[in-house]
Design a protein around this motif. Structure first.
Motif, PDB file in Angstrom:
ATOM      1  N   GLY A 192       7.492  -1.851   6.803  1.00 54.51           N
ATOM      2  CA  GLY A 192       6.517  -2.762   6.192  1.00 54.51           C
ATOM      3  C   GLY A 192       7.200  -3.686   5.195  1.00 54.51           C
ATOM      4  O   GLY A 192       6.979  -4.907   5.205  1.00 54.51           O
ATOM      5  N   ALA A 193       8.044  -3.116   4.328  1.00 54.96           N
ATOM      6  CA  ALA A 193       8.741  -3.934   3.335  1.00 54.96           C
ATOM      7  C   ALA A 193       9.646  -4.951   4.024  1.00 54.96           C
ATOM      8  O   ALA A 193       9.708  -6.121   3.649  1.00 54.96           O
ATOM      9  CB  ALA A 193       9.561  -3.038   2.406  1.00 54.96           C
ATOM     10  N   LEU A 194      10.322  -4.478   5.070  1.00 51.49           N
ATOM     11  CA  LEU A 194      11.284  -5.328   5.769  1.00 51.49           C
ATOM     12  C   LEU A 194      10.592  -6.525   6.436  1.00 51.49           C
ATOM     13  O   LEU A 194      10.968  -7.676   6.223  1.00 51.49           O
ATOM     14  CB  LEU A 194      11.995  -4.474   6.826  1.00 51.49           C
ATOM     15  N   PHE A 195       9.564  -6.246   7.232  1.00 50.21           N
ATOM     16  CA  PHE A 195       8.987  -7.329   8.041  1.00 50.21           C
ATOM     17  C   PHE A 195       7.940  -8.144   7.301  1.00 50.21           C
ATOM     18  O   PHE A 195       7.714  -9.302   7.633  1.00 50.21           O
ATOM     19  CB  PHE A 195       8.419  -6.764   9.344  1.00 50.21           C
ATOM     20  N   ALA A 196       7.288  -7.548   6.295  1.00 47.26           N
ATOM     21  CA  ALA A 196       6.261  -8.323   5.592  1.00 47.26           C
ATOM     22  C   ALA A 196       6.835  -9.031   4.371  1.00 47.26           C
ATOM     23  O   ALA A 196       6.251  -9.997   3.896  1.00 47.26           O
ATOM     24  CB  ALA A 196       5.101  -7.410   5.190  1.00 47.26           C
ATOM     25  N   TYR A 197       7.940  -8.535   3.840  1.00 45.68           N
ATOM     26  CA  TYR A 197       8.460  -9.137   2.597  1.00 45.68           C
ATOM     27  C   TYR A 197       9.913  -9.576   2.673  1.00 45.68           C
ATOM     28  O   TYR A 197      10.226 -10.745   2.475  1.00 45.68           O
ATOM     29  CB  TYR A 197       8.231  -8.181   1.417  1.00 45.68           C
ATOM     30  N   VAL A 198      10.816  -8.660   2.986  1.00 41.04           N
ATOM     31  CA  VAL A 198      12.237  -8.990   2.879  1.00 41.04           C
ATOM     32  C   VAL A 198      12.619 -10.120   3.832  1.00 41.04           C
ATOM     33  O   VAL A 198      13.203 -11.135   3.411  1.00 41.04           O
ATOM     34  CB  VAL A 198      13.101  -7.737   3.142  1.00 41.04           C
ATOM     35  N   ILE A 242       1.177   1.574   1.389  1.00 40.76           N
ATOM     36  CA  ILE A 242       1.615   0.261   1.884  1.00 40.76           C
ATOM     37  C   ILE A 242       1.163  -0.842   0.925  1.00 40.76           C
ATOM     38  O   ILE A 242       1.912  -1.775   0.624  1.00 40.76           O
ATOM     39  CB  ILE A 242       1.021   0.004   3.299  1.00 40.76           C
ATOM     40  N   PHE A 243      -0.073  -0.700   0.444  1.00 43.36           N
ATOM     41  CA  PHE A 243      -0.590  -1.723  -0.482  1.00 43.36           C
ATOM     42  C   PHE A 243       0.238  -1.761  -1.774  1.00 43.36           C
ATOM     43  O   PHE A 243       0.576  -2.818  -2.289  1.00 43.36           O
ATOM     44  CB  PHE A 243      -2.062  -1.437  -0.796  1.00 43.36           C
ATOM     45  N   LEU A 244       0.574  -0.572  -2.253  1.00 42.69           N
ATOM     46  CA  LEU A 244       1.379  -0.473  -3.480  1.00 42.69           C
ATOM     47  C   LEU A 244       2.760  -1.093  -3.258  1.00 42.69           C
ATOM     48  O   LEU A 244       3.265  -1.853  -4.098  1.00 42.69           O
ATOM     49  CB  LEU A 244       1.525   1.002  -3.857  1.00 42.69           C
ATOM     50  N   MET A 245       3.347  -0.771  -2.112  1.00 38.21           N
ATOM     51  CA  MET A 245       4.648  -1.347  -1.776  1.00 38.21           C
ATOM     52  C   MET A 245       4.543  -2.873  -1.765  1.00 38.21           C
ATOM     53  O   MET A 245       5.398  -3.583  -2.314  1.00 38.21           O
ATOM     54  CB  MET A 245       5.088  -0.810  -0.406  1.00 38.21           C
ATOM     55  N   GLY A 246       3.462  -3.392  -1.149  1.00 38.75           N
ATOM     56  CA  GLY A 246       3.259  -4.839  -1.071  1.00 38.75           C
ATOM     57  C   GLY A 246       3.123  -5.457  -2.458  1.00 38.75           C
ATOM     58  O   GLY A 246       3.672  -6.526  -2.746  1.00 38.75           O
ATOM     59  N   THR A 247       2.384  -4.746  -3.325  1.00 40.53           N
ATOM     60  CA  THR A 247       2.190  -5.260  -4.682  1.00 40.53           C
ATOM     61  C   THR A 247       3.525  -5.369  -5.413  1.00 40.53           C
ATOM     62  O   THR A 247       3.861  -6.411  -6.003  1.00 40.53           O
ATOM     63  CB  THR A 247       1.249  -4.324  -5.471  1.00 40.53           C
TER      64      THR A 247
END
Ligand SMILES: Nc1ncnc2c1ncn2[C@@H]1O[C@H](COP(=O)(O)OP(=O)(O)O)[C@@H](O)[C@H]1O
Ligand SMILES: [Mg+2]
Lengths: 296, 273
Positions: B29-35, B127-132
C-alpha cells in the motif's frame, strides 16, 4: 438414562456401507470397549454419536437426547487434530473458550496426561504420543460424564499405553462413562466392563470380557495318558477331551475341577497338574470378526 | 457465541500468517499509493499524470488514495486471509476438535465471521494510518498544505473500506468451505481477483453490451465503483465509476450477506470427516 444408545444405525458413503443396522447401548458408569478390525466402522459410528456425520438411517441418543447437545461429553476422534502454530496450552485455551470452560481446568488436564512440561511448546514440535495425549487432555476439558475415545493409544509407546490405561481406569472408577474403541483386544480387555465387537459395520457380539472367555476349560497333566483320555471321554463325552502337547485339554466349567480331579484319582490315574485354561481372547476376536480387516 | 468469538480471536491473533498478510498489505500500500507516485511526481517527469500523482498523495486525499487498493490487490490479500482462517480447519482436520467441544456449526462459523470482520477493520485502520503518516511526510517535504478531509469523509471512507474488506474475507471464507481446504481455494480465489475480474471489465465488457451491464452485479466492480465514488484515483486497477456510491454499496453489502448465508448453509449440511 443410558448415556449412549444407537438404534439400527446405518451410514452409507455412496457404495460403501460403513455401518449397518448397529444397535449399541452403553450403561452409565461403565467402561465400554468398542472393538473391531480396521475399517469395521468404529470411527464412523463415533462420528455419528457426536453429530459430525449424519446417519443414513437409524437413531442416536446421548443421555436421551439427539446429538447436538454435547455438554458433559468429551471426545477424541481418529487422531489428534490441533493448530500447529499454537502451543499445547494455547490449543487448550482455544478449546476451553469454545467449551465455556474456565482456564484453570487447563492445568488440571495437562497434568492428567502428563504434558505440563511441554505445554509451552508448539504443537507442531510434538511427538505422535504427545499429540495423542493432548487430544485426550482436550477430551477431558469439560470434565465429562461421558468420554468417547477413538483408539486413544495409537502412536503411544508401551509405557504411554500403560499410562493411558491407568488414566481410563481411574476415570471409570471415578464414575465417568467411557466408550473406547480399539482394534486391539489386548488393549481394552483389562480396562473394560463390557465389550462390543464390530465387524463390517455390524455388531457381532456384545458381552462382558469374562463371558467372552467362556468356553474356557481345564488343562490336565495325567498318567497314564491313554487311561485318562478314555476315562474323561466316558465321563464328559468324546468331544470334550483333546490331547494337546501331551496334556489334556478339557472343555468343562472350571468350577468342576475338584470333582474331576477326585474321579481321576479314584480311577487310579495320577494327576500331576490341573489348572483352568482360559480361552484365548485373541482367538475369539479373530473368529468373530472373520479374521481379516475390511478395506485398509 | 461469545466464547467462540474469543476462541477465534485467539487463533487469528496468534497466527503468524495474519501479521505477515498485514505487513505485506502495508508495504505494498505504501509503495503503490505513496512512494511510487511521489517519486514519479518529483523525478522531473512532467505532464498531467505527474501533477495529479503528487496531489493524490497529499493529506487532503488520504481517503480516496488509501481506498484505491481494495477492489483488487488489498482485496486479494483479504481473500487469502479469509481462506486461511476457514480453510485451515479442513487442512488440519480441526473441525472435529472444535465441534466436539460443544458449539454448533453455526456458532463457530459466525464466530469466525465476526473475527474476520474485526480483522478487516484492523486492516482498514492500519492502511488509513499508514496513508496519513505517508501523506503528512510528503506534505512536509514538499511544503504543501496540511489540510485533511472532513471527519465525515474520513468516517465514511473507513466505513466503505471496512464493508469491502469484510466482504472479501467472507468470499475467501466461503471458498474455503466450498473447496474444503486452503490450496485450491487460495488459487481459485486469486485467479478470480487478479485475472477473471480484469478480463471481464477490460476485455469482455467493451465487446459485449450485456457483459457490461452484468458486471455491475459483480463484487469487484461494485467495490471499484464504491471507492471511485469516494475519490479513489481511477487509474488504479479495478477502480471504475460504473455506478454511483449508493448502488455500489448495495452490491457489496448483498455479496457480504450472500457469502455469510452460503457458508452457513453448506457447512451445516455436510458431514465433517
Ligand atoms: N468419508 C468416507 N468416504 C467413503 N468411505 C468411507 C469414509 N469414511 C469411512 N469410509 C469407509 O467406511 C468403512 C468404515 O470406516 P471407519 O469407520 O473409519 O472404520 P474403523 O474406524 O473401524 O477403522 C471403511 O470401509 C472406510 O473405508
Ligand atoms: Mg477408526
Amino acid at each position: 438414562m443410558e448415556p449412549v444408545v444407537c438404534e439400527k444405525l446405518t451410514k452409507r458413503y455412496g457404495e460403501v456401507v460403513a455401518v449397518q443396522d448397529l444397535d449399541l447401548s452403553v450403561r452409565a458408569g461403565e467402561v465400554y470397549g468398542f472393538l473391531g478390525p480396521n475399517g469395521a466402522g468404529k470411527t464412523t459410528t463415533l462420528r455419528m454419536l457426536l453429530g459430525l456425520v449424519r446417519p443414513t438411517s437409524g437413531r442416536v441418543l446421548l443421555h436421551g437426547r439427539p446429538p447436538g447437545d454435547l455438554s458433559g461429553v468429551g471426545a477424541l476422534i481418529e487422531g489428534p487434530a490441533f493448530y500447529p502454530y499454537l502451543s499445547g496450552r494455547d490449543n487448550l485455551r482455544v478449546l476451553a473458550r469454545y467449551a465455556g470452560v474456565d482456564d484453570r481446568r487447563i492445568d488440571v488436564v495437562l497434568d492428567l496426561v502428563d504434558l505440563t512440561d511441554r505445554a509451552r511448546h508448539k504443537f507442531a514440535t510434538y511427538s505422535l504420543g504427545m499429540k495423542q495425549r493432548l487430544g485426550v487432555a482436550a477430551a477431558l476439558l469439560k470434565d465429562p460424564q461421558l468420554l468417547i475415545l477413538d483408539e486413544p493409544t495409537n502412536g503411544l509407546d508401551p509405557a504411554g499405553m500403560a499410562d493411558m490405561r491407568t488414566l481410563i481406569r481411574r476415570l471409570g472408577a471415578a464414575g465417568s462413562t467411557v466408550l473406547i474403541s480399539s482394534h486391539l483386544l489386548g488393549e481394552v480387555e483389562q480396562i473394560c466392563d463390557r465389550v462390543g465387537i464390530v465387524a463390517r459395520g455390524a455388531l457381532v457380539a456384545e458381552n462382558t470380557v469374562a463371558e467372552l472367555r467362556s468356553g474356557a476349560g481345564l488343562r490336565i497333566l495325567a498318567a497314564p495318558l491313554d487311561n485318562a483320555v478314555a476315562w474323561l471321554r466316558l465321563l464328559l463325552g468324546p468331544a470334550a477331551v483333546a490331547v494337546v502337547d501331551g496334556a489334556l485339554d478339557v472343555t468343562v466349567s472350571p468350577s468342576r475341577a475338584a470333582e474331576i480331579n477326585e474321579s481321576l484319582v479314584k480311577a487310579g490315574i495320577a494327576v500331576s497338574e490341573l489348572r483352568t485354561r482360559e480361552r484365548d481372547l485373541e482367538q475369539v476376536f479373530l473368529e468373530l470378526t472373520g479374521g481379516e480387516s475390511n478395506g485398509r | 457465541m461469545v466464547g467462540s468469538f474469543r476462541a477465534e480471536l485467539l487463533k487469528l491473533g496468534k497466527r503468524p500468517a495474519t501479521w505477515l498478510l498485514l505487513g505485506i498489505a502495508l508495504t505494498l500500500g505504501a509503495l503503490f499509493a505513496y512512494v511510487i507516485p511521489y517519486l514519479g511526481a518529483t523525478s522531473g517527469t512532467t505532464g498531467a499524470t505527474a501533477d495529479r500523482g503528487l496531489a493524490a498523495t497529499l493529506p487532503a486525499n488520504i481517503v480516496g488514495n488509501t481506498l484505491g487498493g481494495y477492489p483488487v490487490f488489498l482485496g486479494a490479500l483479504l481473500v487469502v486471509l479469509g481462506v486461511l482462517f476457514v480453510g485451515g480447519e479442513y487442512g488440519w482436520g480441526s473441525w472435529k476438535t472444535v465441534l466436539t467441544q460443544g458449539p454448533s456449526r453455526t456458532t463457530v462459523l459466525f464466530g469466525k465471521f465476526g473475527v474476520l470482520a474485526v480483522a478487516a477493520l484492523g486492516f482498514v485502520l492500519a492502511i488509513f494510518l499508514m496513508g496519513t503518516v505517508a501523506s503528512v511526510l510528503i506534505a512536509l517535504a514538499e511544503d504543501a498544505s496540511l489540510t485533511f478531509p472532513s471527519a465525515f469523509d474520513i468516517v465514511r471512507g473507513i466505513g466503505a473500506g471496512w464493508l469491502i474488506a469484510t466482504m472479501w474475507t467472507m468470499f475467501g471464507a466461503v471458498l474455503g468451505i466450498l473447496l474444503r481446504g486452503v490450496a485450491l481455494a487460495v488459487g481459485l480465489g486469486l485467479v478470480w481477483m487478479l485475472a477473471v475480474q480484469n478480463l471481464i471489465s477490460q476485455l469482455a465488457a467493451p465487446l459485449l453490451p450485456w457483459v457490461d451491464s452484468a458486471q455491475r452485479g459483480l463484487p469487484g466492480p461494485g467495490a471499484g465503483a464504491l471507492v471511485a465514488a469516494l475519490g479513489a484515483p481511477t487509474g488504479t486497477p479495478g477502480v471504475s465509476a460504473l455506478m454511483g456510491g449508493g448502488p455500489a454499496t448495495l452490491v457489496v453489502a448483498a455479496y457480504l450477506v450472500f457469502f455469510l448465508a452460503l457458508g452457513a448453509v453448506v457447512l451445516r449440511r455436510r458431514d465433517i470427516l
